[in-house]
Design an enzyme around this catalytic site. Sequence first.
Site, PDB file in Angstrom:
ATOM      1  N   GLY A   1       0.761  -1.250  -0.116  1.00 54.33           N
ATOM      2  CA  GLY A   1      -0.074   0.088   0.041  1.00 54.33           C
ATOM      3  C   GLY A   1       0.946   1.172  -0.053  1.00 54.33           C
ATOM      4  O   GLY A   1       2.023   1.296   0.028  1.00 54.33           O
TER       5      GLY A   1
ATOM      6  N   SER B   1      -2.411 -10.233  -3.056  1.00 51.98           N
ATOM      7  CA  SER B   1      -1.097 -10.404  -3.462  1.00 51.98           C
ATOM      8  C   SER B   1      -0.308 -11.040  -2.902  1.00 51.98           C
ATOM      9  O   SER B   1       0.793 -11.140  -3.360  1.00 51.98           O
ATOM     10  CB  SER B   1      -0.325  -8.819  -2.701  1.00 51.98           C
ATOM     11  OG  SER B   1      -1.226  -7.756  -3.018  1.00 51.98           O
TER      12      SER B   1
ATOM     13  N   CYS C   1      -2.545  11.130  10.465  1.00 47.43           N
ATOM     14  CA  CYS C   1      -1.585  11.683   9.742  1.00 47.43           C
ATOM     15  C   CYS C   1      -1.664  13.355   9.825  1.00 47.43           C
ATOM     16  O   CYS C   1      -0.700  13.901   9.502  1.00 47.43           O
ATOM     17  CB  CYS C   1      -1.500  11.298   8.491  1.00 47.43           C
ATOM     18  SG  CYS C   1      -3.068  11.056   7.648  1.00 47.43           S
TER      19      CYS C   1
ATOM     20  N   LYS D   1     -11.290  12.302  14.615  1.00 46.01           N
ATOM     21  CA  LYS D   1      -9.699  11.784  15.038  1.00 46.01           C
ATOM     22  C   LYS D   1      -8.818  12.906  15.343  1.00 46.01           C
ATOM     23  O   LYS D   1      -8.094  12.941  16.390  1.00 46.01           O
ATOM     24  CB  LYS D   1      -8.995  10.934  14.081  1.00 46.01           C
ATOM     25  CG  LYS D   1      -9.445   9.592  13.760  1.00 46.01           C
ATOM     26  CD  LYS D   1      -9.025   9.043  12.524  1.00 46.01           C
ATOM     27  CE  LYS D   1      -9.675   7.720  12.055  1.00 46.01           C
ATOM     28  NZ  LYS D   1      -9.501   7.371  10.691  1.00 46.01           N
TER      29      LYS D   1
ATOM     30  N   ARG E   1     -10.177  17.614   1.600  1.00 50.62           N
ATOM     31  CA  ARG E   1      -9.135  16.747   0.540  1.00 50.62           C
ATOM     32  C   ARG E   1      -8.914  17.594  -0.378  1.00 50.62           C
ATOM     33  O   ARG E   1      -9.732  18.279  -1.260  1.00 50.62           O
ATOM     34  CB  ARG E   1      -9.828  15.342   0.298  1.00 50.62           C
ATOM     35  CG  ARG E   1      -9.015  14.511  -0.511  1.00 50.62           C
ATOM     36  CD  ARG E   1      -7.861  13.973   0.100  1.00 50.62           C
ATOM     37  NE  ARG E   1      -8.407  12.670   1.026  1.00 50.62           N
ATOM     38  CZ  ARG E   1      -7.807  12.292   1.881  1.00 50.62           C
ATOM     39  NH1 ARG E   1      -6.520  12.610   2.486  1.00 50.62           N
ATOM     40  NH2 ARG E   1      -8.628  11.391   2.775  1.00 50.62           N
TER      41      ARG E   1
ATOM     42  N   HIS F   1       0.074  17.333   4.278  1.00 51.37           N
ATOM     43  CA  HIS F   1      -1.249  17.995   4.717  1.00 51.37           C
ATOM     44  C   HIS F   1      -0.948  19.296   5.091  1.00 51.37           C
ATOM     45  O   HIS F   1      -0.010  19.383   6.053  1.00 51.37           O
ATOM     46  CB  HIS F   1      -1.672  17.212   6.011  1.00 51.37           C
ATOM     47  CG  HIS F   1      -2.352  15.895   5.625  1.00 51.37           C
ATOM     48  ND1 HIS F   1      -2.775  15.215   4.251  1.00 51.37           N
ATOM     49  CD2 HIS F   1      -2.644  14.644   6.331  1.00 51.37           C
ATOM     50  CE1 HIS F   1      -2.815  14.172   4.131  1.00 51.37           C
ATOM     51  NE2 HIS F   1      -3.018  13.634   5.187  1.00 51.37           N
TER      52      HIS F   1
HETATM   53  P1  NAP Z   1      -3.541   1.474   0.898  1.00 51.84           P
HETATM   54  O1  NAP Z   1      -2.826   1.981   0.091  1.00 51.84           O
HETATM   55  O2  NAP Z   1      -5.088   1.181   0.640  1.00 51.84           O
HETATM   56  O3  NAP Z   1      -3.058   0.185   1.160  1.00 51.84           O
HETATM   57  C1  NAP Z   1      -3.611  -1.196   2.107  1.00 51.84           C
HETATM   58  C2  NAP Z   1      -2.798  -2.052   2.269  1.00 51.84           C
HETATM   59  O4  NAP Z   1      -3.544  -3.132   3.251  1.00 51.84           O
HETATM   60  C3  NAP Z   1      -2.286  -2.763   1.137  1.00 51.84           C
HETATM   61  O5  NAP Z   1      -0.924  -3.250   1.429  1.00 51.84           O
HETATM   62  C4  NAP Z   1      -3.280  -3.817   0.901  1.00 51.84           C
HETATM   63  O6  NAP Z   1      -2.716  -5.077   0.312  1.00 51.84           O
HETATM   64  C5  NAP Z   1      -3.595  -4.380   2.440  1.00 51.84           C
HETATM   65  N1  NAP Z   1      -4.678  -5.095   2.570  1.00 51.84           N
HETATM   66  C6  NAP Z   1      -5.909  -4.653   2.253  1.00 51.84           C
HETATM   67  N2  NAP Z   1      -6.931  -5.582   2.663  1.00 51.84           N
HETATM   68  C7  NAP Z   1      -6.192  -6.510   3.039  1.00 51.84           C
HETATM   69  C8  NAP Z   1      -6.570  -7.525   3.962  1.00 51.84           C
HETATM   70  N3  NAP Z   1      -8.103  -7.946   3.865  1.00 51.84           N
HETATM   71  N4  NAP Z   1      -5.758  -8.238   4.695  1.00 51.84           N
HETATM   72  C9  NAP Z   1      -4.398  -7.581   4.712  1.00 51.84           C
HETATM   73  N5  NAP Z   1      -4.154  -6.845   4.068  1.00 51.84           N
HETATM   74  C10 NAP Z   1      -5.042  -6.188   3.485  1.00 51.84           C
HETATM   75  O7  NAP Z   1      -3.716   2.117   2.430  1.00 51.84           O
HETATM   76  P2  NAP Z   1      -2.580   3.075   3.121  1.00 51.84           P
HETATM   77  O8  NAP Z   1      -2.678   4.606   2.867  1.00 51.84           O
HETATM   78  O9  NAP Z   1      -1.204   2.522   2.871  1.00 51.84           O
HETATM   79  O10 NAP Z   1      -3.000   3.132   4.696  1.00 51.84           O
HETATM   80  C11 NAP Z   1      -2.628   1.716   5.552  1.00 51.84           C
HETATM   81  C12 NAP Z   1      -2.821   2.085   6.965  1.00 51.84           C
HETATM   82  O11 NAP Z   1      -1.941   3.455   7.299  1.00 51.84           O
HETATM   83  C13 NAP Z   1      -4.386   2.391   7.215  1.00 51.84           C
HETATM   84  O12 NAP Z   1      -4.607   1.887   8.331  1.00 51.84           O
HETATM   85  C14 NAP Z   1      -4.365   3.946   7.314  1.00 51.84           C
HETATM   86  O13 NAP Z   1      -5.417   4.421   8.026  1.00 51.84           O
HETATM   87  C15 NAP Z   1      -3.091   4.153   7.876  1.00 51.84           C
HETATM   88  N6  NAP Z   1      -2.530   5.689   7.629  1.00 51.84           N
HETATM   89  C16 NAP Z   1      -2.455   5.832   6.470  1.00 51.84           C
HETATM   90  C17 NAP Z   1      -1.737   7.359   5.933  1.00 51.84           C
HETATM   91  C18 NAP Z   1      -1.546   7.910   4.612  1.00 51.84           C
HETATM   92  O14 NAP Z   1      -1.179   9.071   4.543  1.00 51.84           O
HETATM   93  N7  NAP Z   1      -1.976   7.148   3.544  1.00 51.84           N
HETATM   94  C19 NAP Z   1      -1.216   8.102   7.025  1.00 51.84           C
HETATM   95  C20 NAP Z   1      -1.417   7.546   8.433  1.00 51.84           C
HETATM   96  C21 NAP Z   1      -1.839   6.215   8.656  1.00 51.84           C
HETATM   97  P3  NAP Z   1      -3.243  -5.549  -1.238  1.00 51.84           P
HETATM   98  O15 NAP Z   1      -2.403  -4.798  -1.837  1.00 51.84           O
HETATM   99  O16 NAP Z   1      -2.811  -6.797  -1.478  1.00 51.84           O
HETATM  100  O17 NAP Z   1      -4.674  -5.236  -1.462  1.00 51.84           O
END
Ligand code: NAP
Length: 362
Positions: A13, A40, A158, A215, A246, A253
């Site tokens: 991700g 994946s 974040c 949050k 957004r 941000h």
């Molecule tokens: P993302 O791009 O949507 O990535 C999601 C990840 O989770 C991918 O590796 C995906 O794997 C995996 N996943 C999806 N469904 C799953 C399942 N059923 N079982 C196990 N793994 C699964 O999201 P992201 O932005 O990286 O966010 C990841 C986490 O960090 C979230 O909890 C989010 O709230 C938090 N976060 C994000 C940010 C930000 O700026 N983006 C900042 C702070 C915190 P596949 O590729 O195989 O689908």
Amino acid sequence: MKKFKVGILGATGMVGQNYVRLLENHPWFQVVYVAASTNSAGVTYEEAVKGRWHMNTPIPEKVRNLIVEDVANIEKASKKCDFVFSAFEISDKNLVKEIEEKYAAAHMPVVSNASANRKTDDVPMLIPEINSDHLKMIKIQQKNHGWSKGFIAVKPNCSLQSYLTPIYALNKAGYPVKKIIITTLQAVSGAGYPGVPSLDMIDNVVPFIGGEEEKTEEEPLKILGSIVNNKFVNNKDLTVSATCTRVPVTNSHLATVNILFKDKKPTKEEIIKIWRNFKSVPQDLKLPFAPINPIIYREEENRPQPAKDRDTDKGMAVTIGRLRPCKIFDYKFVALSHNTVRGAAGGGILNAELLVKEGYIK
Ligand code: NAP
């Protein structure tokens, strides 16, 4: 120093890719394990992220050919990893909580980016510059669960990073802040990949992000709170009111922030001096990912800007500008931080470094 063997859950991700990129030459940590959803699992990391690798540098050699595992395969992870970074996304937050707890029960410290455990009573929510004293909750958590080596530590949402460290710096200097009104302008990468559809974002601003305002208003109270009788007690002196939007920016941000002090009000010059001089535990401990100055104040009237300021000090510093009097509160300013670095993977790495240095990850 022998490097810790590290796993990344959700490695494919947006946040996971940033972990892979940022850990490439880390002096203490080596990525040996990557996991994601069953979609994946079973192929190399390179194949799993084909067509969706969003970093500006190539996939690191040492990760390219690792086989992606299923996040649910906890036993395999426990054989390979000293600890894991959790950055996977499942809409059912109870399931995320359950999985993270299973990792901890299998003797693995979990350094998490997910929101599922942020409100959990015995889980510390860390910004190392602010509340490293909350680490002591880990012993209580381990006792509550009967875990010997494993535990869960989380980082906050974040958008908080840009303004909470500056507010804490003022509190610590003897000028407690009692009210904050904040409007965030958040990058699309904050929604993960593929995130918000392009037709919703191009030439547009979306004035709502589900769950984000709650949050932004609640998490600071735990972070600035204290531990009393082995329990977190929220900070009762602060009230936050947030509007989260957004905007069509890739990373970082921005936030406009209005603050009201509890009693004494410093001058503008004093505030800027407090911010510029602020250093804390990560700087004292010389943690590899610690920014030299956590808060950068810029004098130019048109800064901070996402494209120009997000990468300051590896993307780990917060940039502030436009501090000026407010006609309703005391002051207002604009703050910026990199959401997927300081607000996600970089912040997680800094937490892990603190946990190593303080002896919680052994
Ligand atoms: P993302 O791009 O949507 O990535 C999601 C990840 O989770 C991918 O590796 C995906 O794997 C995996 N996943 C999806 N469904 C799953 C399942 N059923 N079982 C196990 N793994 C699964 O999201 P992201 O932005 O990286 O966010 C990841 C986490 O960090 C979230 O909890 C989010 O709230 C938090 N976060 C994000 C940010 C930000 O700026 N983006 C900042 C702070 C915190 P596949 O590729 O195989 O689908």
